[in-house]
Scaffold this motif. Structure first.
Motif, PDB file in Angstrom:
ATOM      1  N   VAL A   1       0.842  -1.146  -0.021  1.00  0.00           N
ATOM      2  CA  VAL A   1      -0.128  -0.067  -0.004  1.00  0.00           C
ATOM      3  C   VAL A   1       0.943   1.482   0.060  1.00  0.00           C
ATOM      4  O   VAL A   1       0.488   2.193  -0.580  1.00  0.00           O
ATOM      5  N   CYS A   2       1.954   1.145   0.797  1.00  0.00           N
ATOM      6  CA  CYS A   2       3.044   2.285   0.802  1.00  0.00           C
ATOM      7  C   CYS A   2       3.511   2.534  -0.582  1.00  0.00           C
ATOM      8  O   CYS A   2       4.153   3.860  -0.938  1.00  0.00           O
ATOM      9  N   ASP A   3       3.637   1.528  -1.488  1.00  0.00           N
ATOM     10  CA  ASP A   3       4.509   1.773  -2.588  1.00  0.00           C
ATOM     11  C   ASP A   3       3.917   2.861  -3.414  1.00  0.00           C
ATOM     12  O   ASP A   3       2.861   3.056  -3.835  1.00  0.00           O
ATOM     13  N   GLY A   4       5.111   3.929  -3.482  1.00  0.00           N
ATOM     14  CA  GLY A   4       4.954   5.333  -4.272  1.00  0.00           C
ATOM     15  C   GLY A   4       4.241   6.049  -3.602  1.00  0.00           C
ATOM     16  O   GLY A   4       4.073   7.446  -3.927  1.00  0.00           O
ATOM     17  N   LEU A   5       3.640   5.859  -2.255  1.00  0.00           N
ATOM     18  CA  LEU A   5       3.193   6.876  -1.461  1.00  0.00           C
ATOM     19  C   LEU A   5       3.976   7.948  -0.949  1.00  0.00           C
ATOM     20  O   LEU A   5       5.051   7.563  -0.121  1.00  0.00           O
ATOM     21  N   ILE A   6       3.820   9.251  -0.771  1.00  0.00           N
ATOM     22  CA  ILE A   6       4.697  10.422  -0.455  1.00  0.00           C
ATOM     23  C   ILE A   6       3.893  11.213   0.645  1.00  0.00           C
ATOM     24  O   ILE A   6       2.737  11.035   0.637  1.00  0.00           O
ATOM     25  N   TYR A   7       4.571  11.800   1.789  1.00  0.00           N
ATOM     26  CA  TYR A   7       4.096  12.468   2.653  1.00  0.00           C
ATOM     27  C   TYR A   7       4.486  13.998   2.164  1.00  0.00           C
ATOM     28  O   TYR A   7       5.679  14.321   2.167  1.00  0.00           O
ATOM     29  N   VAL A   8       3.599  14.756   2.039  1.00  0.00           N
ATOM     30  CA  VAL A   8       3.812  16.258   1.547  1.00  0.00           C
ATOM     31  C   VAL A   8       3.969  17.126   2.726  1.00  0.00           C
ATOM     32  O   VAL A   8       2.869  17.208   3.623  1.00  0.00           O
ATOM     33  N   SER A   9       5.179  17.782   2.874  1.00  0.00           N
ATOM     34  CA  SER A   9       5.375  18.809   3.796  1.00  0.00           C
ATOM     35  C   SER A   9       6.160  19.765   3.330  1.00  0.00           C
ATOM     36  O   SER A   9       6.113  19.806   1.813  1.00  0.00           O
ATOM     37  N   GLU A  10       6.875  20.642   3.770  1.00  0.00           N
ATOM     38  CA  GLU A  10       8.126  21.484   2.893  1.00  0.00           C
ATOM     39  C   GLU A  10       8.597  20.552   2.065  1.00  0.00           C
ATOM     40  O   GLU A  10       9.563  21.191   1.395  1.00  0.00           O
ATOM     41  N   THR A  11       9.007  19.318   2.505  1.00  0.00           N
ATOM     42  CA  THR A  11       9.810  18.458   1.525  1.00  0.00           C
ATOM     43  C   THR A  11       8.840  17.083   1.406  1.00  0.00           C
ATOM     44  O   THR A  11       8.248  16.771   2.269  1.00  0.00           O
TER      45      THR A  11
END
Length: 141
Positions: free
Chosen positions: A22-32
């Motif tokens: 499920v995490c494959d390719g998932l990103i957490y968006v913040s200042e980076t």
């Protein structure tokens, strides 16, 4: 960011692999932007701040904050009118991750470690008592 898997949780590899998928390719968006990766630690009777600091390799005196599981995911799974396809797909993937963690783990908690450059751990206990979930980083100035 590397996957975290504690060898004492060998009986939990199937769930770990499902979380990883499920995490494959998932990103957490913040200042980076940072990848979201699966996390598994040793079995624990209770998920505490001290245990997460130890398992994450952070100093026992590190700044750590615990937030509610639902509060963390509510923002990530909300689909806004202005979303394009990429943002909508990310929110749907977070919804899938939330469902998997909620259905598979108990005592779900979210820990934010540090200041400015944060390590985030979304964890609970699986049926074998192993602490498991996901981790990512964020930059917040």
């Amino acid at each position: 960011m590397k996957n975290f898997f504690h060898q004492n949780c060998a009986g939990s590899t199937e769930l770990f692999d499902r979380i990883a998928a499920v995490c494959d390719g998932l990103i957490y968006v913040s200042e980076t932007d940072a990848p979201v990766v699966p996390f598994a630690a040793s079995a624990a009777t209770e998920i505490t701040r001290e245990a997460i600091l130890h398992e994450s390799g952070r100093d026992a005196n590190a700044q750590i904050e615990m937030i509610a599981f639902s509060d963390f995911f509510d923002r990530l799974t909300a689909i806004k009118d202005w979303f394009g396809e990429r943002e909508t797909m990310r929110a749907q993937k977070y919804l899938e991750l939330r469902g998997l963690l909620d259905a598979s783990l108990s005592e779900l908690k979210v820990f934010r470690i540090g200041a400015i450059r944060l390590s985030i751990f979304v964890v609970g206990k699986d049926k074998n008592g192993c602490v498991m979930g996901v981790t990512t980083t964020a930059v917040e100035t």
